[in-house]
Write a protein that holds these residues in place. Structure first.
Motif, PDB file in Angstrom:
ATOM      1  N   GLU A  74       0.349  12.716   4.640  1.00 26.65           N
ATOM      2  CA  GLU A  74      -0.954  11.845   5.627  1.00 26.65           C
ATOM      3  C   GLU A  74      -1.865  10.595   5.261  1.00 26.65           C
ATOM      4  OE1 GLU A  74      -0.888  14.741   4.057  1.00 26.65           O
ATOM      5  OE2 GLU A  74       0.188  15.862   5.414  1.00 26.65           O
ATOM      6  N   GLY A  75      -1.498   9.857   4.153  1.00 32.29           N
ATOM      7  CA  GLY A  75      -2.324   8.734   3.805  1.00 32.29           C
ATOM      8  C   GLY A  75      -1.523   7.501   4.318  1.00 32.29           C
ATOM      9  N   ARG A  76      -0.655   7.720   4.812  1.00 29.14           N
ATOM     10  CA  ARG A  76      -0.218   6.178   5.383  1.00 29.14           C
ATOM     11  C   ARG A  76      -0.684   5.651   6.320  1.00 29.14           C
ATOM     12  NH1 ARG A  76       5.964   9.204   6.629  1.00 29.14           N
ATOM     13  NH2 ARG A  76       4.432  10.973   7.084  1.00 29.14           N
ATOM     14  N   ILE A  77      -0.449   4.186   6.507  1.00 31.03           N
ATOM     15  CA  ILE A  77      -0.352   4.013   7.425  1.00 31.03           C
ATOM     16  C   ILE A  77       0.726   4.302   8.705  1.00 31.03           C
ATOM     17  CG2 ILE A  77      -1.120   2.304   8.070  1.00 31.03           C
ATOM     18  CD1 ILE A  77      -1.810   0.317   5.334  1.00 31.03           C
ATOM     19  N   SER A  78       1.586   4.194   8.337  1.00 30.84           N
ATOM     20  CA  SER A  78       2.727   4.359   9.812  1.00 30.84           C
ATOM     21  C   SER A  78       3.690   5.305   8.730  1.00 30.84           C
ATOM     22  CB  SER A  78       3.806   3.333   9.864  1.00 30.84           C
ATOM     23  OG  SER A  78       4.286   2.649   8.803  1.00 30.84           O
ATOM     24  N   PRO A  79       4.856   6.031   9.536  1.00 24.19           N
ATOM     25  CA  PRO A  79       5.499   6.549   9.442  1.00 24.19           C
ATOM     26  C   PRO A  79       6.396   6.263   7.878  1.00 24.19           C
ATOM     27  CG  PRO A  79       5.559   7.021  11.271  1.00 24.19           C
ATOM     28  CD  PRO A  79       4.376   5.979  10.951  1.00 24.19           C
ATOM     29  N   GLU A  80       6.308   4.855   8.747  1.00 26.62           N
ATOM     30  CA  GLU A  80       7.571   3.676   7.313  1.00 26.62           C
ATOM     31  C   GLU A  80       6.989   3.252   6.226  1.00 26.62           C
ATOM     32  OE1 GLU A  80       8.017   4.334  11.915  1.00 26.62           O
ATOM     33  OE2 GLU A  80       6.610   3.064  11.381  1.00 26.62           O
ATOM     34  N   ASP A  81       5.982   3.484   6.496  1.00 27.09           N
ATOM     35  CA  ASP A  81       5.085   3.393   4.446  1.00 27.09           C
ATOM     36  C   ASP A  81       5.288   4.050   3.544  1.00 27.09           C
ATOM     37  OD1 ASP A  81       3.399   1.603   5.942  1.00 27.09           O
ATOM     38  OD2 ASP A  81       1.937   2.138   5.149  1.00 27.09           O
ATOM     39  N   ALA A 102       5.164  -4.962 -13.235  1.00 21.29           N
ATOM     40  CA  ALA A 102       4.830  -4.279 -12.318  1.00 21.29           C
ATOM     41  C   ALA A 102       4.404  -3.360 -11.681  1.00 21.29           C
ATOM     42  CB  ALA A 102       6.204  -3.571 -12.330  1.00 21.29           C
ATOM     43  N   GLY A 103       3.421  -3.443 -10.298  1.00 23.60           N
ATOM     44  CA  GLY A 103       2.323  -3.144 -10.444  1.00 23.60           C
ATOM     45  C   GLY A 103       2.302  -2.639  -9.141  1.00 23.60           C
ATOM     46  N   ILE A 104       1.448  -0.975  -9.047  1.00 27.71           N
ATOM     47  CA  ILE A 104       1.540  -0.765  -7.272  1.00 27.71           C
ATOM     48  C   ILE A 104       0.011  -0.583  -6.730  1.00 27.71           C
ATOM     49  CG2 ILE A 104       1.577   1.984  -8.908  1.00 27.71           C
ATOM     50  CD1 ILE A 104       3.013   3.131  -6.995  1.00 27.71           C
ATOM     51  N   GLN A 105      -0.182  -0.069  -5.708  1.00 29.56           N
ATOM     52  CA  GLN A 105      -0.861   0.037  -5.342  1.00 29.56           C
ATOM     53  C   GLN A 105      -0.998   1.349  -4.545  1.00 29.56           C
ATOM     54  OE1 GLN A 105      -2.059  -2.426  -0.812  1.00 29.56           O
ATOM     55  NE2 GLN A 105      -3.485  -3.313  -2.604  1.00 29.56           N
ATOM     56  N   LEU A 106      -2.063   2.056  -5.346  1.00 32.42           N
ATOM     57  CA  LEU A 106      -2.350   3.679  -4.481  1.00 32.42           C
ATOM     58  C   LEU A 106      -3.303   3.498  -3.420  1.00 32.42           C
ATOM     59  CD1 LEU A 106      -2.259   5.170  -7.604  1.00 32.42           C
ATOM     60  CD2 LEU A 106      -0.945   4.504  -6.244  1.00 32.42           C
ATOM     61  N   SER A 107      -2.992   3.997  -2.804  1.00 36.54           N
ATOM     62  CA  SER A 107      -3.432   4.106  -1.041  1.00 36.54           C
ATOM     63  C   SER A 107      -3.459   5.176  -0.043  1.00 36.54           C
ATOM     64  CB  SER A 107      -2.399   3.202  -0.500  1.00 36.54           C
ATOM     65  OG  SER A 107      -3.457   2.627   0.892  1.00 36.54           O
ATOM     66  N   HIS A 108      -4.642   5.489   1.023  1.00 36.55           N
ATOM     67  CA  HIS A 108      -4.717   6.409   1.145  1.00 36.55           C
ATOM     68  C   HIS A 108      -5.593   5.702   3.038  1.00 36.55           C
ATOM     69  CE1 HIS A 108      -6.283   9.998   3.810  1.00 36.55           C
ATOM     70  NE2 HIS A 108      -5.214  10.701   3.612  1.00 36.55           N
ATOM     71  N   ALA A 109      -4.973   5.846   4.237  1.00 39.19           N
ATOM     72  CA  ALA A 109      -5.401   5.080   5.405  1.00 39.19           C
ATOM     73  C   ALA A 109      -6.424   5.547   5.530  1.00 39.19           C
ATOM     74  CB  ALA A 109      -4.158   4.408   5.926  1.00 39.19           C
ATOM     75  N   GLY A 110      -6.741   6.629   5.416  1.00 43.70           N
ATOM     76  CA  GLY A 110      -7.878   7.416   6.309  1.00 43.70           C
ATOM     77  C   GLY A 110      -7.832   7.366   7.484  1.00 43.70           C
ATOM     78  N   ARG A 111      -8.421   6.517   8.393  1.00 48.25           N
ATOM     79  CA  ARG A 111      -8.543   6.660   9.474  1.00 48.25           C
ATOM     80  C   ARG A 111      -7.356   5.637  10.637  1.00 48.25           C
ATOM     81  NH1 ARG A 111     -14.494   3.931  11.772  1.00 48.25           N
ATOM     82  NH2 ARG A 111     -13.505   1.913  11.561  1.00 48.25           N
ATOM     83  N   LYS A 112      -6.902   5.100   9.812  1.00 46.46           N
ATOM     84  CA  LYS A 112      -6.292   3.932  10.420  1.00 46.46           C
ATOM     85  C   LYS A 112      -4.586   3.922   9.176  1.00 46.46           C
ATOM     86  CE  LYS A 112      -7.062  -1.029   9.684  1.00 46.46           C
ATOM     87  NZ  LYS A 112      -7.564  -2.130   9.232  1.00 46.46           N
ATOM     88  N   ALA A 113      -4.700   5.953   9.794  1.00 47.25           N
ATOM     89  CA  ALA A 113      -3.169   6.423   9.384  1.00 47.25           C
ATOM     90  C   ALA A 113      -2.825   6.851  10.884  1.00 47.25           C
ATOM     91  CB  ALA A 113      -2.753   7.629   8.705  1.00 47.25           C
ATOM     92  N   SER A 114      -1.574   7.084  10.420  1.00 46.36           N
ATOM     93  CA  SER A 114      -0.270   7.416  11.661  1.00 46.36           C
ATOM     94  C   SER A 114      -0.022   6.164  12.606  1.00 46.36           C
ATOM     95  CB  SER A 114      -0.961   8.777  12.577  1.00 46.36           C
ATOM     96  OG  SER A 114      -0.113   8.559  13.383  1.00 46.36           O
ATOM     97  N   THR A 115      -0.145   4.898  12.907  1.00 47.60           N
ATOM     98  CA  THR A 115      -0.226   4.435  13.418  1.00 47.60           C
ATOM     99  C   THR A 115       1.142   3.886  13.821  1.00 47.60           C
ATOM    100  OG1 THR A 115      -1.250   2.319  12.016  1.00 47.60           O
ATOM    101  CG2 THR A 115      -2.748   3.567  12.831  1.00 47.60           C
ATOM    102  N   TRP A 116       1.780   2.902  14.775  1.00 41.66           N
ATOM    103  CA  TRP A 116       2.954   2.115  15.158  1.00 41.66           C
ATOM    104  C   TRP A 116       3.185   1.080  14.242  1.00 41.66           C
ATOM    105  CZ3 TRP A 116       6.394   5.612  17.691  1.00 41.66           C
ATOM    106  CH2 TRP A 116       5.498   5.761  18.748  1.00 41.66           C
ATOM    107  N   ARG A 117       4.148   0.257  13.253  1.00 41.81           N
ATOM    108  CA  ARG A 117       4.082  -0.434  12.940  1.00 41.81           C
ATOM    109  C   ARG A 117       4.526  -1.454  13.890  1.00 41.81           C
ATOM    110  NH1 ARG A 117      11.001  -0.056  10.628  1.00 41.81           N
ATOM    111  NH2 ARG A 117      11.813   0.226  12.379  1.00 41.81           N
ATOM    112  N   ALA A 156       0.630  -1.126   0.000  1.00 41.71           N
ATOM    113  CA  ALA A 156       0.680  -0.109  -0.190  1.00 41.71           C
ATOM    114  C   ALA A 156       1.957   1.278  -0.329  1.00 41.71           C
ATOM    115  CB  ALA A 156      -0.935  -0.131   0.840  1.00 41.71           C
ATOM    116  N   THR A 157       0.459   1.730  -0.818  1.00 43.14           N
ATOM    117  CA  THR A 157       1.871   3.001  -1.886  1.00 43.14           C
ATOM    118  C   THR A 157       0.592   4.507  -1.633  1.00 43.14           C
ATOM    119  OG1 THR A 157       3.447   1.637  -2.522  1.00 43.14           O
ATOM    120  CG2 THR A 157       3.251   3.866  -2.890  1.00 43.14           C
ATOM    121  N   ALA A 158       1.650   5.362  -0.462  1.00 37.88           N
ATOM    122  CA  ALA A 158       0.467   6.714   0.500  1.00 37.88           C
ATOM    123  C   ALA A 158       0.932   7.056  -1.049  1.00 37.88           C
ATOM    124  CB  ALA A 158       0.796   7.023   1.197  1.00 37.88           C
ATOM    125  N   VAL A 159      -0.364   8.376  -1.148  1.00 39.54           N
ATOM    126  CA  VAL A 159      -1.298   9.495  -2.405  1.00 39.54           C
ATOM    127  C   VAL A 159      -0.655  10.701  -1.812  1.00 39.54           C
ATOM    128  CG1 VAL A 159      -2.193   7.480  -3.829  1.00 39.54           C
ATOM    129  CG2 VAL A 159      -3.123   9.142  -2.342  1.00 39.54           C
TER     130      VAL A 159
END
Length: 361
Positions: A67-74, A100-115, A61-64
């Motif tokens: 703020e859309g990252r699941i974690s700071p390490e995404d 090669a494919g890329i998954q475009l993602s925004h984590a929404g309320r599940k963003a900014s979490t610890w890995r 899941a690759t953030a657009v």
């Protein structure tokens, strides 16, 4: 002897995969500088699957947006530096004969979490590099901070972020774009009545809850052009009463196809915690089967698919057009090469460097 269907090519628009064993998106939480730029870990991780014979390799899941990252390490695809780093990885995947494919993602309320392996749980506080998450409604995922409800300008910004990420993805060389509308992330949050409590044109009816996804699909298709393959990953059920289900998934898949999507990657769950999921080999395949036939769309199946003959049967039975592998291919990145041997298929894409390890005919 005919070739098993699992090892026949499969085309979506102008993109042809050499077989139907594909690598599902798997988050690695391995960007140590918190800048969204993929690293050598991602090159080796994804490149290994291409070397191992997969037909399609999809990124995590690759953030657009940041703020859309699941974690700071995404990873992300919202900067030119990220685009250029992905380009190197795409080039290697292509050099091994895979798509090669890329998954475009925004984590929404599940963003900014610890890995997952961090000692902490829940939301990363802003004082430690986290940020305020956004969502369709100010309703938190269990154990996470309450997100901010998106206003109309914020929703328009999300659509623009997906379009900009699409341009960078195409420029990086990706062949397939997958929109992440599953596993409780932002697009799924808008789809499900359990997380979308809005009363405006983006909430309430199924048409309204699907509006953001359809706007994103239209924007992505317009930016990508006609050649790129566009996938959508759905969770076909929330496994919860009153939630998103396979009938709604099938309906929206038809709308998504009409809006410009080509193919549907069917998974389940992730929106709410505390659900009971009946885990068993191929437990999600019936959902792929339902969506495929209810909407006359092309689909892949995923979920505890671990054996070559199991994968072949899923396709030959007509329940799915391809299979996605995750944990099984993490355990054995050369799963496709091994599966070919087990099914009696002579492949012409064994890496030359590995031919001395090939099984005897």
């Amino acid at each position: 002897m005919s070739i098993p269907t699992l090892f026949t090519p499969y085309s979506v628009r102008s993109v042809t995969m050499r077989n139907r064993l594909w690598v599902a998106p798997m988050c690695e939480y391995s960007v140590e500088k918190h800048d969204g730029v993929p690293t050598d870990w991602h090159l080796v991780h994804l490149g290994g699957f291409a070397k191992g014979g997969a037909g399609l390799v999809i990124t995590e899941a690759t953030a657009v947006s940041a703020e859309g990252r699941i974690s700071p390490e995404d990873t992300g695809i919202y900067s030119d530096e990220q685009r250029d780093a992905w380009s190197r990885i795409v080039a290697f995947i292509h050099s091994q004969g895979a798509v090669a494919g890329i998954q475009l993602s925004h984590a929404g309320r599940k963003a900014s979490t610890w890995r997952p392996w961090a000692p902490e749980r829940g939301t990363v506080p802003q004082s430690e590099g986290g940020w305020l998450a956004v969502a369709p409604s100010a309703v938190a995922f269990t154990g996470y901070a309450v997100p901010a409800e998106l206003d109309r300008a914020g929703i328009d910004g999300i659509v623009a972020d997906f379009a900009a990420a699409t341009r960078r993805s195409i420029d990086a060389g990706f062949d397939v774009l997958e929109l992440h509308a599953a596993h409780g992330y932002l697009l799924h949050q808008f789809l499900s009545p359990l997380s979308n409590l809005r009363t405006d044109e983006y909430g309430g009816s199924l048409e309204n809850r699907a509006r953001l996804l359809l706007e994103v699909i239209a924007a992505v298709r317009a930016e990508a052009g006609e050649a790129a393959a566009l996938f959508v990953r759905f969770s076909a059920t929330d496994w919860a009463d009153g939630g998103w289900d396979q009938e709604q998934t099938a309906t929206v898949a038809g709308w998504a196809r009409d809006a410009g999507a080509d193919f549907f990657d069917i998974s389940t769950g992730g929106l709410v915690s505390g659900t009971t999921i009946p885990l068993a080999p191929g437990y999600q395949v019936p959902f792929a089967d339902f969506v495929k036939h209810a909407s006359s769309v092309e689909v892949s199946a995923v979920g505890l698919i671990t054996e070559a003959r199991q994968a072949e049967e899923i396709i030959t039975s007509g329940r799915a057009d391809a299979v996605m592998l995750a944990r099984a291919i993490m355990r054995d990145p050369h799963f496709p090469l091994r599966a070919a041997h087990e099914l009696g298929v002579e492949l012409d894409y064994w890496p030359a460097q590995y031919l001395r390890a090939k099984w005897p005919a």
